[in-house]
Motif scaffolding. Structure first.
Motif, PDB file in Angstrom:
ATOM      1  N   TRP A   6      35.623 -33.284 -17.151  1.00  0.00           N
ATOM      2  CA  TRP A   6      36.376 -32.329 -18.079  1.00  0.00           C
ATOM      3  C   TRP A   6      36.126 -32.337 -19.668  1.00  0.00           C
ATOM      4  O   TRP A   6      36.357 -31.527 -20.262  1.00  0.00           O
ATOM      5  N   PHE A  10      35.143 -29.151 -21.461  1.00  0.00           N
ATOM      6  CA  PHE A  10      36.069 -28.824 -22.784  1.00  0.00           C
ATOM      7  C   PHE A  10      35.182 -28.730 -24.029  1.00  0.00           C
ATOM      8  O   PHE A  10      35.159 -27.894 -24.850  1.00  0.00           O
ATOM      9  N   LYS A  13      33.207 -25.520 -24.269  1.00  0.00           N
ATOM     10  CA  LYS A  13      33.871 -24.289 -24.741  1.00  0.00           C
ATOM     11  C   LYS A  13      34.069 -24.523 -26.336  1.00  0.00           C
ATOM     12  O   LYS A  13      33.972 -23.634 -27.037  1.00  0.00           O
ATOM     13  N   TYR A  65      43.560 -23.751 -24.611  1.00  0.00           N
ATOM     14  CA  TYR A  65      42.684 -24.347 -23.670  1.00  0.00           C
ATOM     15  C   TYR A  65      43.124 -25.501 -22.797  1.00  0.00           C
ATOM     16  O   TYR A  65      42.761 -25.601 -21.557  1.00  0.00           O
ATOM     17  N   GLU A  68      45.661 -24.358 -20.560  1.00  0.00           N
ATOM     18  CA  GLU A  68      45.316 -23.522 -19.396  1.00  0.00           C
ATOM     19  C   GLU A  68      44.520 -24.382 -18.055  1.00  0.00           C
ATOM     20  O   GLU A  68      44.865 -24.148 -17.129  1.00  0.00           O
ATOM     21  N   HIS A  69      43.959 -25.495 -18.621  1.00  0.00           N
ATOM     22  CA  HIS A  69      43.265 -26.183 -17.721  1.00  0.00           C
ATOM     23  C   HIS A  69      43.922 -27.473 -17.126  1.00  0.00           C
ATOM     24  O   HIS A  69      43.280 -28.238 -16.272  1.00  0.00           O
ATOM     25  N   PHE A  71      44.223 -30.113 -19.395  1.00  0.00           N
ATOM     26  CA  PHE A  71      43.344 -31.204 -19.776  1.00  0.00           C
ATOM     27  C   PHE A  71      44.239 -32.060 -20.718  1.00  0.00           C
ATOM     28  O   PHE A  71      44.546 -31.841 -22.047  1.00  0.00           O
ATOM     29  N   GLN A  75      49.082 -28.570 -16.378  1.00  0.00           N
ATOM     30  CA  GLN A  75      48.678 -27.271 -16.544  1.00  0.00           C
ATOM     31  C   GLN A  75      49.886 -26.297 -16.904  1.00  0.00           C
ATOM     32  O   GLN A  75      50.817 -26.394 -15.997  1.00  0.00           O
ATOM     33  N   TYR A  77      50.159 -22.012 -17.892  1.00  0.00           N
ATOM     34  CA  TYR A  77      49.523 -20.968 -17.986  1.00  0.00           C
ATOM     35  C   TYR A  77      50.384 -20.073 -19.395  1.00  0.00           C
ATOM     36  O   TYR A  77      50.040 -19.710 -20.020  1.00  0.00           O
TER      37      TYR A  77
END
Length: 209
Positions: A6, A10, A13, A65, A68-69, A71, A75, A77
């Protein structure tokens, strides 16, 4: 989740998420990103939270981000959308793109293709190649809009021109299902769209023969 996997995802991105020189505090954000990539997630996320609360859009996008994931944080959303929206409203193209994807997939909000298209379009008008490719895919599939290969090809053309790595491949695949006239129209529309600063991307520009 494996640490190395990850970090890599990450970091990839966030290569597109470097703030402009005009944004402040740039050094704090860069130091936070360096801490994150070094494995010091607590420092990075604490700093991003602090910067995000101060209204720093790149930090808000990064925090979105992370949520969302999952990390370094649970998590969530809804929390991801909240931070993406905060950054998107300030004009952050990456946040606009990620927000569009949340609506496209129905993550943290009901699936809404029109809202996804709206945010992808806002980012696309900032020459965000990934968003331009996403618009191409939406028109190719007819998600929330009538299926339109000419518009799809146009957006793939534009995304390829600004350097999106997958746009050329998608354009080539789509071309197999198009007539020569359609391809010519798509290319003409792409030229007009880009030369107009993305203000004129919908009207046909080839005369009937």
């Amino acid at each position: 989740m494996l640490k190395n996997s990850w970090i890599a995802i990450f970091a990839l991105k966030l290569m597109l998420a470097a703030p402009s020189e005009a944004q402040e505090p740039v050094l704090d954000y860069s130091a936070s990103l360096a801490a994150y990539n070094a494995g010091d997630y607590r420092t990075a996320l604490n700093n991003w939270h602090s910067l995000a609360e101060q209204g720093h859009p790149a930090s808000q996008c990064s925090l979105g981000y992370a949520y969302e994931h999952g990390f370094g944080v649970p998590q969530d959303y809804s929390e991801a959308i909240r931070w993406y929206k905060a950054a998107a409203d300030k004009g952050d193209a990456r946040a606009q793109a990620f927000l569009g994807q949340m609506y496209e997939k129905g993550l943290g909000a009901p699936q809404d293709y029109m809202e996804a298209i709206r945010w992808y379009t806002v980012a696309a008008k900032q020459s965000h190649g990934w968003s331009q490719s996403k618009l191409g895919e939406i028109y190719r599939r007819g998600q929330g809009v009538p299926k339109d290969f000419v518009s799809a090809h146009m957006w793939f053309n534009i995304a390829s021109a600004v350097g999106d790595p997958m746009a050329s491949f998608r354009r080539a695949e789509l071309k197999k299902s198009m007539t020569l006239v359609q391809v010519a129209e798509a290319k003409a529309r792409a030229r007009v769209c880009m030369s107009s600063g993305y203000d004129d991307c919908k009207k046909p520009h080839l005369r009937s023969r």
